[in-house]
Design a protein around this motif. Structure first.
Motif, PDB file in Angstrom:
ATOM      1  N   SER A  81      31.406  37.040  49.714  1.00  0.00           N
ATOM      2  CA  SER A  81      32.931  37.146  49.626  1.00  0.00           C
ATOM      3  C   SER A  81      33.325  38.609  50.119  1.00  0.00           C
ATOM      4  O   SER A  81      33.935  38.881  50.836  1.00  0.00           O
ATOM      5  CB  SER A  81      33.539  36.714  48.386  1.00  0.00           C
ATOM      6  N   PRO A  82      32.782  39.748  48.973  1.00  0.00           N
ATOM      7  CA  PRO A  82      33.252  40.891  49.351  1.00  0.00           C
ATOM      8  C   PRO A  82      32.616  41.234  50.799  1.00  0.00           C
ATOM      9  O   PRO A  82      33.188  42.186  51.597  1.00  0.00           O
ATOM     10  CB  PRO A  82      32.662  41.612  48.140  1.00  0.00           C
ATOM     11  N   SER A  85      34.665  40.177  53.588  1.00  0.00           N
ATOM     12  CA  SER A  85      35.801  40.915  53.831  1.00  0.00           C
ATOM     13  C   SER A  85      35.816  42.223  54.127  1.00  0.00           C
ATOM     14  O   SER A  85      36.754  43.009  54.879  1.00  0.00           O
ATOM     15  CB  SER A  85      36.527  41.006  52.251  1.00  0.00           C
ATOM     16  N   LEU A 114      36.835  47.223  46.874  1.00  0.00           N
ATOM     17  CA  LEU A 114      36.845  45.715  46.906  1.00  0.00           C
ATOM     18  C   LEU A 114      36.330  44.957  45.706  1.00  0.00           C
ATOM     19  O   LEU A 114      37.087  44.105  45.333  1.00  0.00           O
ATOM     20  CB  LEU A 114      36.494  45.346  48.475  1.00  0.00           C
ATOM     21  N   TRP A 117      38.501  45.173  42.773  1.00  0.00           N
ATOM     22  CA  TRP A 117      39.597  44.597  42.876  1.00  0.00           C
ATOM     23  C   TRP A 117      39.411  42.971  42.876  1.00  0.00           C
ATOM     24  O   TRP A 117      40.163  42.315  42.406  1.00  0.00           O
ATOM     25  CB  TRP A 117      40.462  44.740  44.322  1.00  0.00           C
ATOM     26  N   GLN A 118      38.406  42.759  43.601  1.00  0.00           N
ATOM     27  CA  GLN A 118      38.124  40.993  43.474  1.00  0.00           C
ATOM     28  C   GLN A 118      37.654  40.628  42.054  1.00  0.00           C
ATOM     29  O   GLN A 118      38.002  39.469  41.675  1.00  0.00           O
ATOM     30  CB  GLN A 118      36.945  40.840  44.580  1.00  0.00           C
ATOM     31  N   ARG A 122      39.830  37.605  40.458  1.00  0.00           N
ATOM     32  CA  ARG A 122      39.146  36.517  39.905  1.00  0.00           C
ATOM     33  C   ARG A 122      39.274  36.365  38.752  1.00  0.00           C
ATOM     34  O   ARG A 122      39.713  35.319  37.976  1.00  0.00           O
ATOM     35  CB  ARG A 122      37.892  36.440  40.343  1.00  0.00           C
TER      36      ARG A 122
END
Length: 302
Positions: A81-82, A85, A114, A117-118, A122
């Protein structure tokens, strides 16, 4: 005799003896039980939450176990995911838009902000849905309800640790090494955890009453990310809009976490950290009060 829950206590009374008769002995078969609301001003549920720390660990481990259940890649999604992105943001904002990155390689700049932040996003998404997602348990047995949003927030730390390892490996690829500032990284991760828990108290309780909250959260988080210095440095923001970044609690958190891993990045300012501390106190106190008020009717609304 005190009941199991923190918000109620039980008073046992007996029917009055009949007139002109000898006082009757209390009979267990004729006892009347009244459930009376306890004074709410001193019961926040935090003391009970601290006593149930073992149950908190059980729920946290359970949340970690079911997070990637029946997924072929399992925890690999936490890495993909990261990384995906980062690739997209590097191409669009680093190459096409040529956004500066404080002298750092843009992939490192983006990924370092990131992952923090993620983790926060979440935590909000999982914490806000923790009450509704465990409604089958809430309606059957009593336990401190605050365990649910807190365990959802803490479970995300596993993903963060995995993503941090990927970031450190990417730093080796670019010939960068963290400094002694890395020792301060747990401070900023703790700030992200506390703010996520405070907001989850609000959102999880309100989401049980108003389902619109669940639809608003993804939209709000997406807009919030672009209002935080995740893909751009704070120096890129015009002077007239810096106040908006300072009011954003995630500005100092993301900036501080990036600086802790990449010492060449801009460190967080003391004013921003002071505002984060003040905002957390307001959010946490308000969240505890809101959650405690709604807790009494959760079993009837989920």
């Amino acid at each position: 005799m005190t009941a199991a829950g923190p918000s109620w206590y039980v008073v046992q009374t007996h029917p009055p003896a009949e007139a002109n008769s000898a006082p009757a002995q209390p009979s267990p078969a004729h006892r009347v039980t009244r459930i009376v609301a306890a004074p709410p001003w001193y019961e926040t549920g935090l003391t009970e939450l601290a006593r149930a720390h073992e149950l908190l660990l059980v729920f946290t481990w359970r949340q970690i176990g079911v997070q990637y259940k029946q997924a072929i890649l399992g925890i690999g999604w936490a890495v993909l995911s990261p990384l995906m992105s980062t690739v997209v943001f590097t191409f669009i904002f680093g190459k096409l838009a040529a956004i500066p990155s404080e002298g750092l390689p843009y992939p490192l700049f983006v990924l370092s902000g990131l992952i923090t932040w993620q983790y926060f996003a979440r935590a909000i998404a999982s914490g806000s849905n923790s009450i509704l997602g465990n409604s089958h348990i809430i309606t059957k047995v009593y336990f401190p309800r605050m365990i649910l949003p807190l365990s959802a927030v803490l479970a995300g730390l596993v993903d963060y640790a995995v993503n941090l390892t990927v970031l450190l490996l990417l730093m080796v690829f670019y010939g960068r090494a963290p400094g002694v500032e890395l020792l301060l990284l747990p401070v900023f991760v703790t700030l992200a955890t506390m703010i996520g828990f405070a907001l989850s108290l609000w959102l999880s309780a309100l989401n049980a009453l108003y389902r619109d909250i669940g639809f608003m959260i993804p939209i709000t988080l997406q807009a919030w990310m672009f209002l935080s210095p995740v893909i751009y440095p704070t120096g890129l923001v015009p002077d007239g809009w810096t106040w908006l970044l300072q009011l954003n609690p995630m500005t100092a958190v993301v900036q501080g976490a990036r600086w802790a891993v990449l010492p060449d990045a801009t460190p967080p300012d003391l004013l921003g950290l002071a505002l984060v501390a003040g905002e957390f106190v307001v959010l946490f106190v308000g969240g505890v009060m809101t959650f405690h008020k709604i807790d009494a009717i959760l079993a009837d609304r989920v």
